[in-house]
Structures are given as structure tokens and as C-alpha cells.
Design an enzyme around this catalytic site. Structure first.
Site, PDB file in Angstrom:
ATOM      1  N   PHE A 140       0.865  -1.185   0.000  1.00 36.44           N
ATOM      2  CA  PHE A 140       0.000   0.000   0.000  1.00 36.44           C
ATOM      3  C   PHE A 140       0.894   1.224   0.000  1.00 36.44           C
ATOM      4  O   PHE A 140       1.621   1.468   0.960  1.00 36.44           O
ATOM      5  CB  PHE A 140      -0.949   0.056   1.204  1.00 36.44           C
ATOM      6  CG  PHE A 140      -1.866   1.248   1.121  1.00 36.44           C
ATOM      7  CD1 PHE A 140      -3.024   1.199   0.364  1.00 36.44           C
ATOM      8  CD2 PHE A 140      -1.542   2.436   1.744  1.00 36.44           C
ATOM      9  CE1 PHE A 140      -3.844   2.319   0.243  1.00 36.44           C
ATOM     10  CE2 PHE A 140      -2.356   3.555   1.627  1.00 36.44           C
ATOM     11  CZ  PHE A 140      -3.515   3.492   0.878  1.00 36.44           C
ATOM     12  N   ASP A 225       9.192   2.909   1.878  1.00 32.91           N
ATOM     13  CA  ASP A 225       7.998   3.669   2.260  1.00 32.91           C
ATOM     14  C   ASP A 225       7.790   3.453   3.758  1.00 32.91           C
ATOM     15  O   ASP A 225       7.285   2.422   4.180  1.00 32.91           O
ATOM     16  CB  ASP A 225       6.789   3.181   1.455  1.00 32.91           C
ATOM     17  CG  ASP A 225       5.503   3.931   1.825  1.00 32.91           C
ATOM     18  OD1 ASP A 225       5.498   4.640   2.853  1.00 32.91           O
ATOM     19  OD2 ASP A 225       4.502   3.783   1.096  1.00 32.91           O
ATOM     20  N   LYS A 254       2.350  10.899   7.521  1.00 31.21           N
ATOM     21  CA  LYS A 254       1.524  10.580   8.691  1.00 31.21           C
ATOM     22  C   LYS A 254       1.977  11.270   9.993  1.00 31.21           C
ATOM     23  O   LYS A 254       1.693  12.443  10.171  1.00 31.21           O
ATOM     24  CB  LYS A 254       1.411   9.060   8.847  1.00 31.21           C
ATOM     25  CG  LYS A 254       0.656   8.447   7.666  1.00 31.21           C
ATOM     26  CD  LYS A 254      -0.089   7.170   7.966  1.00 31.21           C
ATOM     27  CE  LYS A 254      -1.111   6.891   6.876  1.00 31.21           C
ATOM     28  NZ  LYS A 254      -0.800   5.745   6.013  1.00 31.21           N
TER      29      LYS A 254
END
Ligand SMILES: *Cc1c(COP(=O)(O)O)cnc(C)c1O
Length: 400
Positions: A140, A225, A254
Site C-alpha cells: 500500500f 515507504d 503521517k
């Protein structure tokens, strides 16, 4: 208005691109959130790890308010007095020579993809428009067209083609598969050190080190990531540090703002990030002074308040206790730090019903990949609160 009325409004007028649990939150403080009816919940999702510092952290709030009343946006047409300080603090914190600021995680991933291609054409001399990036099944990395072009999840991509070319896919956790997929046009490997949305999938020991070696050997960029796994979530600043690996490019987002504001970044050395020339890439809001001030405070409290160490202590305890719950439904408990997945047996009827039951008990957790319950509370959680949660989780996992 009550919860039912808010939910009716949302369902009538908002696109249904999410399937949220039916709780309408109005206030948060630390690890706790409160719904419009005044009921309190323990947040065990932390907005997919954007809230590592907890809700409305007072130090970040202060920085946010002070900067919001002074200067919020300059665009990058002009300079501001916050971004340079953030750049410098990122160097000190991460060991990378440079950074490039964006807003959402997906934008930072797109930036890294552009950077890898740029490097391929200008440094590695790959023929124009032939560069290829290897990605992992089950990944993802976000929701843009190019990013979903790397996805193996039918639900994320089936109705959204045509896709961006230039990506190859290999099974996650298998370094040999990466080596086999490399060709003369391969310029980078993009992976998550732990797949969060994929169901808290932890690769075999040594996987990241093997990727590092393969990249060195074949003159390929290793791009990690760490949008979900980074900034303390797994008990290290970056999850790659568990294997003492330093990727060429690390992508963060985030928790970079402690949940106040979208802030993301691509971290790399000057030999890479120095390749972008003025005008080739950008973002109106990327690197704005409000984002920079918020990120500076969010990164500072993460370190100064010992949140990363706490993720180790509390994470180990939480995981150990979860593994001891004598539930007929649980197949495996796995995780690192405070990124924990409880995988249920296929016959358990899916994770959603357990999340709904926990909601009733005052615990917010979300299913990921149908059969996995993810527990990822803010990194400020204490033992007493975990014990409180365990009493309820035990109840839900054994009685239903
Ligand atoms: C959340 C996430 C993204 C995307 O971030 P957005 O801010 O939602 O665009 C990318 N990669 C990983 C690993 C993530 O967890």
C-alpha cells in the site's frame, strides 16, 4: 444532533469511499477520543499511525496556534523562516543530507517515483522513458493512478485503469524474486519494511539487508515507504533500522505532523535530491510555514518525550499479552513495537465484527485485510491503559 443524525447526513451527502465504524467523534486528548454522546474510547488505530504523539498534543498545538496566527502559506515562490529550520532538524534526526517536503503520503511516494526515474535517465543513463521500478505484492503506497498501478489488490485498481507503465511486481518477503525481476532498465525497488495495510505483514529476517545488497550490486535505488512504519511506530525511528539498513530514499508522512496537518517528505542524500532542477516538481502547499512549524514540534516531542522507547516497552508487553489470550478465533499475533496485527482464522467470520464489538467496549480498532485486527495506539500509551484495553479485548476475543 445525535450520532444517528450525523451518520444519516454523511451517508446522504458524502461519497461512500469509506466504510467507517459508526462512531461520531468530536474531541480527542492523548490516547482517548470522545463521541458526540460523551462516550469515551481508547484509540487503537491512531489514524493509521498519523497520531503517534496522541491526539492534540499540547506542544504541537502551541506551535500550530502560534504559527497559524503569524504566517500560514507563502508558496514556494518565496522563502519562509520555518522550512529551513525543519530541513536542518530533519538532517540531524534522520542522517539524510536533504529532504523534499510534500503534503500527503501519496504525493511523497509520487515524488520518490519521479526521483528514481530522474536518477535513471540522468545518472544511470537508462534509455528515456524505459525506467522500471520493482514493487511488492500486497503493498500500500497510496491512491493516485500511478501508485495503484503498483497495487495487487483488485479492489484498489479494478475500475480505475488504464495504468501507469514502468512497474514490476514481485512477492513480498522474497529477495530472490527481486533479483530475478531485475533487468537493465530497473532503477529502483520500492517497499514497505512492514506492510501495514497489507495486514501487518512482517518480512523474514534479513529481507531488508538482502534488498540493500541487491541494490548495491545492481546499482539500483532502495526506496523505503516508512509513511506508516516510520517515526517510532515499530520501536525505532525507522523500521529499516531493525536491520541496520539505510535505504537510498526514505519516505515519511503521517506522524510527521502528529495528526494536525498533512505533512510528508522524501529523505535522501544530495546526490539524489540534488537532481531536481527548479520548476521540475513542486506543490503549492508543500513546505509551507504552518506545516513546517507543526512538523518541527511533532518530531521534537517524539524524541524528547521518549515515545520511541515507549513503543518498545509497551509494544512488547501488549503483544505478549495479546498472544496469551485463549481465543478460539486467533491464528497469529505479530508485530513490532506498537504496530500489532491479530490475525483471525478464516472461519472466525472476519475482523469487522470483532472491531464492532470492541467499539461497544470503548476500544477503537479497525480491520485490515478482512481477517486482521490492527492494534496501533498512540506511542504515549501506558501500561495501565493497555491493561484496561486487554481486559476488554480478552472479553471480545473469547466470548464471541
Ligand atoms: C497511509 C500510507 C500511504 C499514503 O498516505 P496518504 O497520506 O494517505 O496519501 C502510503 N504508504 C503507506 C505505507 C501508508 O501507510
Amino acid at each position: 444532533m445525535n450520532s444517528r443524525q450525523y451518520i444519516a447526513l454523511e451517508d446522504t451527502y458524502g461519497a461512500h469511499n469509506y466504510h467507517p465504524l459508526d462512531v461520531v467523534l468530536t474531541r480527542g486528548e492523548g490516547v482517548w477520543v470522545y463521541d458526540v454522546d460523551g462516550k469515551r474510547y481508547l484509540d487503537c488505530l491512531s489514524a493509521y499511525s498519523a497520531l503517534n504523539q496522541g491526539h492534540v498534543h499540547p506542544v504541537i498545538l502551541e506551535a500550530f496556534q502560534a504559527q497559524a496566527s503569524r504566517l500560514t502559506l507563502t508558496s514556494r515562490a518565496f522563502r519562509n523562516d520555518q522550512l529551513p529550520l525543519l530541513y536542518k532538524e530533519l538532517v540531524e534526526l534522520t542522517g539524510y543530507e536533504m529532504s523534499l517536503l510534500m503534503n500527503s503520503g501519496a504525493e511523497a511516494v509520487e515524488t520518490a517515483i519521479k526521483l528514481a526515474r530522474k536518477w535513471a535517465y540522468t545518472v544511470k543513463k537508462t534509455p528515456r522513458h524505459q525506467a522500471e521500478i520493482i514493487t511488492a505484492a500486497g503493498n500500500f503506497h497510496g491512491r493516485t493512478i500511478s501508485i495503484i498501478s503498483t497495487s495487487t489488490e483488485p479492489f484498489y485498481r479494478d475500475d480505475f485503469g488504464p495504468f501507469t507503465p514502468g512497474f514490476a511486481s514481485v512477492p513480498y518477503g522474497d529477495a530472490n524474486a527481486i533479483e530475478a525481476a531485475i533487468n537493465e532498465n530497473t532503477c529502483a525497488i520500492l517497499v514497505e519494511p512492514i506492510q501495514g495495510e497489507g495486514g501487518v505483514i512482517i518480512p523474514p529476517d534479513g529481507y531488508l539487508r538482502q534488498i540493500r545488497a541487491i541494490c548495491d550490486q545492481h546499482h539500483i535505488l532502495f526506496m523505503a515507504d516508512e509513511i506508516q512504519t516510520g517515526l517510532g511506530r515499530t520501536g525505532k525511528m525507522f523500521a529499516c533500522q531493525h536491520e541496520e539498513v539505510r535505504p537510498d530514499v526514505t519516505i515519511i508522512g503521517k506522524a510527521m505532523s502528529g495528526g494536525f496537518y498533512p505533512v510528508s517528505a522524501v529523505l535522501a542524500d544530495k546526490s539524489l535530491l540534488g537532481l531536481f532542477r527548479p520548476g521540475e516538481h513542486g506543490s503549492t502547499f508543500g513546505g509551507n510555514p504552518l506545516a513546517a512549524a507543526v512538523a518541527r514540534a511533532a518530531l521534537r516531542v517524539l524524541v524528547e518525550e521518549g515515545m520511541i522507547e515507549n513503543a518498545v516497552t509497551q509494544g512488547d508487553y501488549f503483544m505478549e499479552q495479546l498472544a496469551e489470550i485463549p481465543s478460539p478465533h486467533v491464528r497469529e499475533v505479530r508485530g513490532k513495537g506498537l504496530l500489532i496485527g491479530v490475525e483471525l482464522k478464516p472461519e472466525a467470520g472476519g475482523a469487522r465484527r470483532f472491531c464492532e464489538a470492541m467499539l461497544q467496549e470503548g476500544i477503537l480498532a479497525k480491520e485490515t485485510h478482512e481477517n486482521v485486527i490492527r492494534f496501533a495506539p498512540p506511542l504515549i500509551i501506558d501500561r495501565q491503559t493497555i491493561d484496561w484495553a486487554l481486559d476488554r479485548i480478552r472479553d471480545v476475543l473469547t466470548r464471541r
